[in-house]
Design an enzyme around this catalytic site. Structure first.
Site, PDB file in Angstrom:
ATOM      1  N   ASP A 101       0.855  -1.196   0.000  1.00 33.36           N
ATOM      2  CA  ASP A 101       0.000   0.000   0.000  1.00 33.36           C
ATOM      3  C   ASP A 101       0.886   1.239   0.000  1.00 33.36           C
ATOM      4  O   ASP A 101       1.677   1.434   0.914  1.00 33.36           O
ATOM      5  CB  ASP A 101      -0.892  -0.050   1.254  1.00 33.36           C
ATOM      6  N   ASN A 103      -0.251   4.532  -0.208  1.00 30.59           N
ATOM      7  CA  ASN A 103      -0.839   5.805   0.248  1.00 30.59           C
ATOM      8  C   ASN A 103      -1.569   5.702   1.589  1.00 30.59           C
ATOM      9  O   ASN A 103      -2.340   6.580   1.957  1.00 30.59           O
ATOM     10  CB  ASN A 103      -1.783   6.369  -0.826  1.00 30.59           C
ATOM     11  N   ASP A 105      -4.043   3.929   2.725  1.00 30.31           N
ATOM     12  CA  ASP A 105      -5.484   3.668   2.894  1.00 30.31           C
ATOM     13  C   ASP A 105      -5.755   2.214   3.281  1.00 30.31           C
ATOM     14  O   ASP A 105      -6.905   1.786   3.359  1.00 30.31           O
ATOM     15  CB  ASP A 105      -6.268   4.062   1.634  1.00 30.31           C
ATOM     16  N   ASP A 109      -1.789  -1.270  -3.792  1.00 33.38           N
ATOM     17  CA  ASP A 109      -2.096  -0.548  -5.025  1.00 33.38           C
ATOM     18  C   ASP A 109      -0.958  -0.673  -6.028  1.00 33.38           C
ATOM     19  O   ASP A 109       0.096  -1.235  -5.724  1.00 33.38           O
ATOM     20  CB  ASP A 109      -2.399   0.924  -4.707  1.00 33.38           C
ATOM     21  N   ASP A 178      -5.410 -11.008 -15.134  1.00 34.18           N
ATOM     22  CA  ASP A 178      -6.457 -11.963 -14.794  1.00 34.18           C
ATOM     23  C   ASP A 178      -7.754 -11.471 -15.428  1.00 34.18           C
ATOM     24  O   ASP A 178      -8.301 -10.433 -15.046  1.00 34.18           O
ATOM     25  CB  ASP A 178      -6.594 -11.981 -13.262  1.00 34.18           C
ATOM     26  N   ASP A 278     -10.068 -16.648 -15.931  1.00 36.69           N
ATOM     27  CA  ASP A 278     -10.845 -17.112 -14.782  1.00 36.69           C
ATOM     28  C   ASP A 278     -11.931 -18.106 -15.203  1.00 36.69           C
ATOM     29  O   ASP A 278     -12.660 -17.841 -16.169  1.00 36.69           O
ATOM     30  CB  ASP A 278     -11.491 -15.862 -14.154  1.00 36.69           C
ATOM     31  N   GLU A 333      -8.040 -21.128 -16.070  1.00 35.36           N
ATOM     32  CA  GLU A 333      -8.419 -21.796 -14.828  1.00 35.36           C
ATOM     33  C   GLU A 333      -9.586 -22.716 -15.186  1.00 35.36           C
ATOM     34  O   GLU A 333     -10.625 -22.226 -15.647  1.00 35.36           O
ATOM     35  CB  GLU A 333      -8.845 -20.775 -13.773  1.00 35.36           C
ATOM     36  N   HIS A 404      -4.576 -17.594  -4.698  1.00 32.93           N
ATOM     37  CA  HIS A 404      -5.408 -16.771  -3.810  1.00 32.93           C
ATOM     38  C   HIS A 404      -6.694 -17.477  -3.391  1.00 32.93           C
ATOM     39  O   HIS A 404      -7.492 -16.902  -2.667  1.00 32.93           O
ATOM     40  CB  HIS A 404      -5.753 -15.471  -4.533  1.00 32.93           C
ATOM     41  N   ASP A 405      -6.936 -18.682  -3.892  1.00 34.79           N
ATOM     42  CA  ASP A 405      -8.176 -19.392  -3.575  1.00 34.79           C
ATOM     43  C   ASP A 405      -7.960 -20.542  -2.610  1.00 34.79           C
ATOM     44  O   ASP A 405      -8.893 -21.319  -2.379  1.00 34.79           O
ATOM     45  CB  ASP A 405      -8.795 -19.978  -4.858  1.00 34.79           C
TER      46      ASP A 405
HETATM   47  C1  GLC Z   1     -11.985 -18.086  -9.797  1.00 33.08           C
HETATM   48  C2  GLC Z   1     -11.156 -17.162  -8.973  1.00 33.08           C
HETATM   49  C3  GLC Z   1     -11.828 -16.929  -7.664  1.00 33.08           C
HETATM   50  C4  GLC Z   1     -13.171 -16.296  -7.934  1.00 33.08           C
HETATM   51  C5  GLC Z   1     -13.995 -17.124  -8.896  1.00 33.08           C
HETATM   52  C6  GLC Z   1     -15.133 -16.331  -9.451  1.00 33.08           C
HETATM   53  O1  GLC Z   1     -12.088 -19.343  -9.211  1.00 33.08           O
HETATM   54  O2  GLC Z   1      -9.851 -17.654  -8.842  1.00 33.08           O
HETATM   55  O3  GLC Z   1     -11.063 -16.111  -6.827  1.00 33.08           O
HETATM   56  O4  GLC Z   1     -13.857 -16.137  -6.741  1.00 33.08           O
HETATM   57  O5  GLC Z   1     -13.253 -17.547 -10.007  1.00 33.08           O
HETATM   58  O6  GLC Z   1     -14.667 -15.341 -10.298  1.00 33.08           O
HETATM   59 CA    CA Z   2      -3.460   2.122  -1.205  1.00 31.45          CA
END
Ligand code: GLC
Ligand code: CA
Length: 622
Positions: A101, A103, A105, A109, A178, A278, A333, A404-405
């Site tokens: 980050d 700034n 908040d 970013d 993405d 995605d 994905e 991230h999932d």
């Molecule tokens: C994919 C993404 C996930 C998102 C889902 C809906 O699985 O990796 O983070 O919630 O699609 O877009």
């Molecule tokens: Ca920020």
């Protein structure tokens, strides 16, 4: 054409058939070697329901056959051993909201990310995949796009984006965006106009007329509840496979496909090198038939067999390639697809995707993300073996254990973190010596673990929150509902990067949007100083992978592949031979191969013992 009279052998000849039967066998807890049995191969397909022990009924059988027949006449997948940047790449996934980050908040970013490019360059990664950075109301942290041609204001401006692309390129780092093309936010202009019944937008989404009390079918959303939302304005139901604010696009409408390709071209023209697509295997929905309740209860999502490999998936991907992606890199994905489907999706001869993410290795057989269990690395070995050999000759695997999932892999394997350093480094060895494209997720290079979230109030993810609510509504008390979402919560991986050991980890000067993990346990500053840290180890291994093309392209030759608890293999080609040994257990193990006379290039223990020590892993030059 396959029919119920076809024999199982014929079905196994069909790529989709092979994957589906493989799945069934796994779910029924049967041994895969069964499929090699010549007697089974002559059995008619119609007998399968009985063999599968109630997993299949006649109707589902018919649907599976239709899926198999879908690849009739499709061009066969043919591999290529061409060298290219994305095969050699070490792609680092940034979750922009939690990276840095600039700034105060509390939200990461683009300027913050730009400031960390020197760190990423010194780590040695060659490409960044950014989770979505587009304008979004953030119901699902950017996976609900409101405007694909605009940067989320919290993240910065288009000028920041252009600067990021330029500065990354100047450091030899490529940018992969993405793209969420299966659905948009319900705040996207297309959806607003669709609700107003305005042509052509009225056909941009999947609407079905009906009365308010009865959704068109039994499909469930991945994020709990029905996959349908009633829109009084149109007196119709609208499909959302994810949250109530993520509305599924109707790819059957040609204008949608044209618009989507246009968006992809827009970003290519700005200099982006590739795309992560995605849930791209979900785009073709031609049938809205009820989903099988059996499949639903097995997988937790009713309806999935109706759309995870839709009728027009391949033609749509080819259109996306020719009209949108061009020669940009594309990784899809594709939850639920199997190896043979993946070859159809990615073989170079077919002009669709370059890679797909397959998730079979992330959870043990019969377990899913929300189950609280200890992960056995023998499962990872089994999956790696399946994708390193013959698969990699036709298609090209993607190699990863985090994103991230998913909760942190380290915590699944070693929840008490007794072997934190060793397990983290073992994963590094396996990933960076595998045949395929390597993906790392931010924090993995530090040995980041799951977070000790204390209550639902600390979670931010729509998936976990919906699930928690649903469990409470079903009568669970709050503590057990929280316990039931904790182990699978995606927020474990989404807490901010720790740049130093201060309370906010140097991530922000303000209040972070989600709590921190444990910056004291691992952070960039300290690990950079420590030659023995997980971070230092990653730097060494990434450098080795870049210096030794055999580790990328060489043949993969397993040693004693059936032996439990030890995973050993050679990587070899004309330029050299390398050997990897790994102890997958927390007990000492006998070596599979004498390593005296080999040169140790990297290992997670000092010196050498007669036996492999707990989670010991090393790379040698022969
Ligand atoms: C994919 C993404 C996930 C998102 C889902 C809906 O699985 O990796 O983070 O919630 O699609 O877009
Ligand atoms: Ca920020």
């Amino acid at each position: 054409m396959l029919t119920t009279k076809s024999r199982i052998g014929e079905l196994l000849h069909n790529p989709i058939g092979r994957d589906l039967i493989g799945r069934l066998v796994q779910y029924a807890g049967l041994d895969e070697h069964l499929l090699k049995n010549p007697l089974l191969r002559v059995v008619p397909f119609s007998v399968l329901p009985r063999l599968a022990g109630g997993l299949l009924d006649g109707e589902l059988l018919g649907e599976l056959l239709a899926l198999c027949n879908q690849c009739e006449g499709e061009p066969l997948p043919v591999g290529s051993d061409a060298h290219c940047w994305w095969k050699e790449a070490v792609i680092y996934q940034v979750y922009p909201r939690s990276f840095c980050d600039s700034n105060g908040d509390g939200v990461g970013d683009l300027p913050g990310l730009i400031g960390k490019l020197p760190y990423l360059a010194s780590l040695g990664v060659t490409a960044l995949w950014l989770s979505p950075v587009f304008d979004s109301p953030n119901d699902d942290n950017g996976y609900d796009v409101r405007d694909y041609r605009k940067v989320l204001a919290e993240f910065g401006t288009m000028a920041d984006m252009d600067r990021l692309i330029a500065e990354a390129h100047a450091r030899g780092i490529r940018i992969v965006l993405d793209m969420v093309l299966n659905h948009t936010s319900d705040e996207h202009e297309w959806y607003r106009r669709a609700l107003e019944n305005e042509p052509p937008y009225r056909d941009y989404y999947i609407f079905r007329e009906g009365t308010e009390n009865e959704p068109p079918n039994n499909w469930r959303s991945f994020f709990s509840g029905s996959a349908w939302k009633y829109e009084p304005q149109r007196k119709a139901w609208a499909l959302h496979l994810f949250s109530r604010k993520q509305m599924d696009l109707n790819w059957e409408e040609p204008a949608v496909r044209a618009d989507v390709c246009d968006i992809v071209r827009f970003w290519r023209e700005r200099g982006v090198d590739g795309f992560r697509l995605d849930v791209i295997n979900l785009i073709s929905k031609t049938s809205l038939k009820n989903g099988s309740e059996t499949v639903g209860s097995l997988l937790g999502t009713t309806g999935i067999e109706q759309y995870f490999y839709g009728e027009n998936l391949h033609p749509y991907l080819r259109q996306l390639r020719t009209e949108g992606l061009g020669d940009a890199f594309a990784v899809g994905e594709t939850p639920g697809t199997g190896p043979e489907m993946n070859k159809l999706l990615t073989a170079p001869s077919r002009g669709e995707l370059d890679l797909v993410f397959c998730f079979d290795h992330l959870d043990a057989l019969g377990k899913s993300r929300f189950d609280d269990y200890r992960y056995d690395l023998n499962h990872l070995k089994r999956c790696f073996l399946a994708y390193q050999g013959e698969y990699a000759d036709t298609a090209w695997p993607s190699i990863f254990v985090e994103n991230h999932d998913n909760p942190r892999m380290l915590s699944k394997i070693d929840p008490a973190l007794t072997h934190r350093q060793q397990v983290s480094k073992l994963l590094a060895v396996l990933l960076l010596t595998a045949r395929g494209t390597v993906f790392l997720y931010q924090g993995q290079e530090l040995g980041a673990a799951n977070v000790a979230f204390e209550s639902i109030a600390e979670l931010r993810d729509v998936e976990a929150i919906n699930r928690y609510r649903e469990l409470c509504e079903q009568g669970k008390d709050e503590a057990s509902a929280f316990a039931a979402v904790l182990s699978g919560a995606r927020d474990h991986a989404r807490v901010p990067m720790a740049w130093n050991g201060s309370a906010n980890g140097g991530f922000t000067e303000g209040t972070p949007w989600i709590r921190m993990g444990d910056p004291r346990r691992c952070n960039v500053e300290e690990e950079l100083r420590d030659a023995d840290s997980v971070l230092s180890f990653y730097r060494v291994l990434i450098a080795l992978r870049k210096a030794i093309p055999t580790l990328v392209y060489g043949r993969f030759v397993p040693v004693d592949p059936k032996r439990r608890d030890v995973f050993c293999y050679y990587r070899t080609d004309e330029q050299g031979t390398y050997y990897v040994e790994a102890n997958l257990s927390d007990r000492p193990q006998r070596r599979a191969q004498d390593v005296n006379g080999m040169q140790l290039l990297a290992g997670n223990y000092a010196g050498r013992d007669v036996r492999l020590r707990p989670f010991e892993a090393a790379l040698y030059r022969c």
